[in-house]
Design a protein around this motif. Structure first.
Motif, PDB file in Angstrom:
ATOM      1  N   LYS A   1       0.879   5.498   0.005  1.00  0.00           N
ATOM      2  CA  LYS A   1       0.091   6.699   0.232  1.00  0.00           C
ATOM      3  C   LYS A   1       0.622   7.817  -0.654  1.00  0.00           C
TER       4      LYS A   1
ATOM      5  N   VAL B   1       0.857  -1.181   0.000  1.00  0.00           N
ATOM      6  CA  VAL B   1       0.000   0.000   0.000  1.00  0.00           C
ATOM      7  C   VAL B   1       0.892   1.230   0.000  1.00  0.00           C
TER       8      VAL B   1
ATOM      9  N   LYS C   1      -4.640   6.157  -1.075  1.00  0.00           N
ATOM     10  CA  LYS C   1      -3.872   4.917  -0.897  1.00  0.00           C
ATOM     11  C   LYS C   1      -3.997   4.061  -2.150  1.00  0.00           C
TER      12      LYS C   1
END
Length: 436
Positions: free
Chosen positions: A26, A24, A64
């Motif tokens: 950001k 993930v 995200k």
């Protein structure tokens, strides 16, 4: 189970492996899909597909993103073979300089980072592949050199042996042999390169007076100097210098403070007037000291030359400077001053007294400081000493009245002037008999 439920389950099942193999990320301010793709070494399309993202404009700070991570056998094998470094681009960097730094090609870096062109900007992060097997092989192949036994050149910036060869003048093949590395292998800043085996200090052979019986000059260089350079300076050969000074053929240089004997006959054949005078002048200056201590500069056997009569030669020379004679010519048992000292203005131009060729220009004979010697067609030679500066080089043909330098300080005096000497072949003349 309904068709709708089956499709839903199928989609979830298909997505689970992708999500499980994802990281993930950001989104930060200024990010683009291309930058993020570069960072993770994947394509923009892969990120779009993993996040069902159709429009890049919808990318916002704080969003995200799932970043797919390849875990195939082939990728695992690649990761096992290749280590990775992250390089942050600095101002002034180019892909070429970065590639050189890591021993890669520009294409390898571009392919590894999925780059379409060579444009990079300060702050960009590049993934740099480091092949472990190659690195290990390089480490094993790198020789362990004992630099204490070498004359060492340290690279201030990165470079190759080719750069070192160009900088030091040492043949490339010699550098390759001494360092056992390829000529094109990139070396980082601070790397040491062996440019020559360290020479053992040669014991000074020229120490006893009897060994120096045939010396005209005891040359004591103020810096490390090649034998070839000394040979050129005194119009002799490096081979003869080795023979006279008992130096092995491996010696190419003379260290600071190592005295070298130059043969009497060599100097007499080209510029005897300078050398013979040098020794006699030194003798006068050091006569008192020699009564209490060993002579530092042994003298050749004294040969009293006859003084030629310039009045009978029918030769007239121009005065080299305008001034008055403060020390006349004298050659007897009490005084040996084979020229005249002419007092003049400081930095006054010194001119050639007659057409001729410069056979010496330098400061190698300390008794006369900066010195110029000119040989003329009529068998005469003129000497100009105590110069402040020299305007001519050895081998230069000068005309009568041409400026060859400027007047400096007379020896042991606060007044300025020059030392001027004339000889007919090897016989000294009183300059006053030929000056007009």
């Amino acid at each position: 189970m309904s068709l709708k439920s089956s499709i839903k389950i199928g989609l979830v099942s298909a997505l689970v492996p992708i999500i499980a193999m994802a990281e993930v990320y950001k989104v930060k301010k200024g990010d683009t899909l291309e930058k993020i793709a570069k960072k993770y070494n994947i394509s923009v399309e892969e990120i779009k597909k993993a996040n069902n993202l159709k429009d890049e404009k919808k990318l916002k700070e704080g969003m995200k993103l799932n970043i797919p991570v390849k875990t195939s056998k082939e990728e695992k094998k690649k990761k096992h073979e290749v280590a990775e470094e992250t390089y942050t681009v600095k101002k002034g960097d180019t892909l070429e300089t970065i590639a050189k730094k890591y021993g890669l090609t520009v294409k390898e870096i571009m392919d590894y980072n999925s780059m379409k062109d060579e444009k990079i900007f300060a702050g960009d992060e590049l993934k740099i592949p480091v092949k472990r097997s190659a690195k290990k092989k390089e480490e094993e192949a790198t020789p362990q050199i004992d630099y204490s036994k070498c004359e060492v050149y340290t690279l201030k910036k990165g470079g190759t042996l080719k750069h070192v060869s160009k900088k030091t003048g040492v043949d490339l093949s010699i550098l390759e042999k001494l360092n056992d590395i390829p000529s094109n292998q990139w070396l980082k800043a601070g790397s040491k390169v062996c440019i020559a085996p360290k020479k053992e200090k040669v014991e000074e052979k020229v120490s006893k007076t009897e060994d120096l019986e045939n010396c005209t000059i005891i040359y004591n260089p103020t810096k490390k100097t090649s034998l070839d350079e000394i040979a050129r300076k005194f119009h002799t050969s490096s081979r003869k210098l080795r023979n006279i000074n008992n130096l092995p053929s491996s010696v190419k240089y003379v260290e600071t403070g190592q005295k070298i004997c130059v043969a009497r006959e060599d100097i007499l054949s080209s510029k005897n007037i300078v050398v013979e005078d040098k020794h006699e002048t030194i003798k006068e200056e050091t006569r008192v000291k020699e009564e209490t201590q060993t002579k530092e500069v042994p003298l050749p056997k004294k040969v009293e030359p006859k003084v030629a009569n310039g009045n009978n030669l029918g030769v007239k020379l121009d005065w080299p400077v305008k001034g008055k004679v403060v020390a006349p010519f004298q050659n007897d048992d009490q005084v040996r001053h084979l020229g005249i000292d002419i007092q003049t203005d400081c930095a006054a131009p010194v001119k050639a007294s007659e057409d001729g060729k410069v056979i010496y220009a330098g400061d190698g004979i300390k008794a006369f400081g900066n010195l110029v010697v000119i040989r003329h067609n009529n068998g005469l030679t003129t000497v100009y000493g105590y110069l402040d500066s020299i305007n001519v080089k050895e081998g230069r043909v000068v005309s009568k009245g041409e400026m060859i330098g400027t007047a400096g300080k007379l020896k042991n005096s606060d007044n300025c002037g020059i030392y001027f000497e004339v000889r007919k072949n090897v016989t000294p003349l009183d300059p006053m008999t030929v000056l007009e």
